[in-house]
Write a protein that holds these residues in place. Structure first.
Motif, short mmCIF file in Angstrom:
data_model
loop_
_atom_site.label_atom_id
_atom_site.label_comp_id
_atom_site.label_asym_id
_atom_site.label_seq_id
_atom_site.Cartn_x
_atom_site.Cartn_y
_atom_site.Cartn_z
N SER A 144 35.97 42.44 42.71
CA SER A 144 36.79 43.12 41.94
C SER A 144 36.46 44.82 42.20
O SER A 144 35.12 45.04 42.22
CB SER A 144 36.89 42.83 40.41
OG SER A 144 37.75 43.77 39.86
N SER A 145 37.36 45.51 42.24
CA SER A 145 37.30 46.90 42.50
C SER A 145 37.38 47.54 41.41
O SER A 145 37.54 48.85 41.25
CB SER A 145 37.95 47.50 43.86
OG SER A 145 39.33 47.49 43.43
N SER A 204 43.94 43.30 51.58
CA SER A 204 43.66 44.44 50.24
C SER A 204 42.48 45.11 50.47
O SER A 204 42.42 46.11 50.02
CB SER A 204 43.56 43.33 49.15
OG SER A 204 42.73 42.49 49.11
N PHE A 205 41.41 44.50 51.11
CA PHE A 205 39.98 45.17 51.22
C PHE A 205 40.25 46.46 52.24
O PHE A 205 39.27 47.25 52.13
CB PHE A 205 39.07 44.40 51.67
CG PHE A 205 39.05 43.96 53.20
CD1 PHE A 205 38.37 44.58 54.32
CD2 PHE A 205 39.78 42.80 53.66
CE1 PHE A 205 38.27 44.34 55.55
CE2 PHE A 205 39.74 42.43 54.90
CZ PHE A 205 38.98 43.20 55.90
N GLY A 234 34.65 40.41 48.48
CA GLY A 234 35.52 39.42 47.82
C GLY A 234 35.23 39.75 46.36
O GLY A 234 35.43 38.77 45.36
N ASP A 294 37.41 49.17 51.34
CA ASP A 294 37.01 49.10 49.82
C ASP A 294 35.66 48.07 49.97
O ASP A 294 36.01 46.96 50.19
CB ASP A 294 37.85 48.78 48.90
CG ASP A 294 37.66 48.57 47.58
OD1 ASP A 294 36.42 48.13 47.31
OD2 ASP A 294 38.44 48.88 46.69
N ARG A 327 33.80 46.73 47.75
CA ARG A 327 33.81 45.71 46.90
C ARG A 327 34.73 44.62 47.28
O ARG A 327 34.52 43.56 47.10
CB ARG A 327 34.18 46.13 45.41
CG ARG A 327 33.07 47.04 44.80
CD ARG A 327 33.33 47.37 43.43
NE ARG A 327 31.98 48.19 42.82
CZ ARG A 327 31.99 48.05 41.46
NH1 ARG A 327 32.69 47.32 40.68
NH2 ARG A 327 31.02 48.86 40.89
N LEU A 328 35.86 45.05 47.76
CA LEU A 328 36.97 43.96 47.95
C LEU A 328 36.58 43.19 49.19
O LEU A 328 36.80 42.31 49.26
CB LEU A 328 38.27 44.74 48.18
CG LEU A 328 38.85 45.32 46.87
CD1 LEU A 328 40.37 45.94 47.06
CD2 LEU A 328 39.13 43.99 45.78
N GLY A 363 35.33 41.92 55.97
CA GLY A 363 36.22 41.66 54.96
C GLY A 363 35.92 39.92 54.54
O GLY A 363 35.12 39.15 54.98
N GLU A 391 28.91 35.80 48.27
CA GLU A 391 29.56 37.25 48.88
C GLU A 391 28.39 37.96 49.33
O GLU A 391 28.46 38.43 50.35
CB GLU A 391 30.27 38.07 47.73
CG GLU A 391 31.16 37.44 46.83
CD GLU A 391 30.67 36.52 45.64
OE1 GLU A 391 29.36 36.79 45.33
OE2 GLU A 391 31.37 35.90 44.87
#
Length: 150
Positions: A64-65, A39-40, A62, A56, A58-59, A138, A111
């Motif tokens: 939330s985006s 998903s990232f 780890g 992404d 933020r993803l 990621g 993170e």
């Protein structure tokens, strides 16, 4: 030290990238999703006929985006011979580091501990110095989701 740094924001935190690691800053155009990727990885986009994997940030941390800023620019970086476009909240400026990185003291969370190589003072204030290979890799729970190249 006097090394140039690109100041960015990820999840409302001030971060720094070594300027020599940033190839360019682009306006993100269309992003084409890629099936069976973690998903990232937001997908791929093009820059001057070159395909870029869009991460992404933020993803990748780890996080939330959900609360993305409106900045549609991305930092283009190269890691391991591959080019990536990092979706970030904002690109602030290019500035000079005024000292060597120091240890990141507690309070940022696991993170950030995974991707920050230290805290660096710059002419525009302190920032977390980002380890690009760690960010592009990621979150640890998503690494098993990447299909084999075979």
């Amino acid at each position: 030290m006097n090394e140039l740094m690109v100041m960015i924001q990820i999840a409302n935190r001030r971060c720094a990238l070594h300027a020599h690691d940033v190839q360019s800053v682009i306006e993100l155009g269309a992003i084409t999703p890629v099936p069976q990727t973690p998903s990232f990885i937001a997908g791929i986009t093009a820059m001057r006929s070159q395909a870029l994997t869009v991460i992404d940030s933020r993803l990748a941390l780890g996080l939330s985006s959900a609360d993305w800023a409106t900045d549609t620019r991305a930092a283009v970086v190269s890691v391991g011979g591959y080019s990536y476009a990092l979706m970030i909240d904002a690109i602030e400026d290019i500035t000079t580091a005024t000292g060597e990185p120091t240890q990141v003291t507690g309070g940022f969370g696991p993170e950030w501990s995974r991707v920050a190589t230290g805290m660096i003072e710059t002419s525009s204030g302190p920032a977390l110095l980002i380890d690009l290979p760690a960010l592009v890799a990621g979150p640890e729970d998503a690494r098993g989701d990447i299909p084999d190249a075979a």
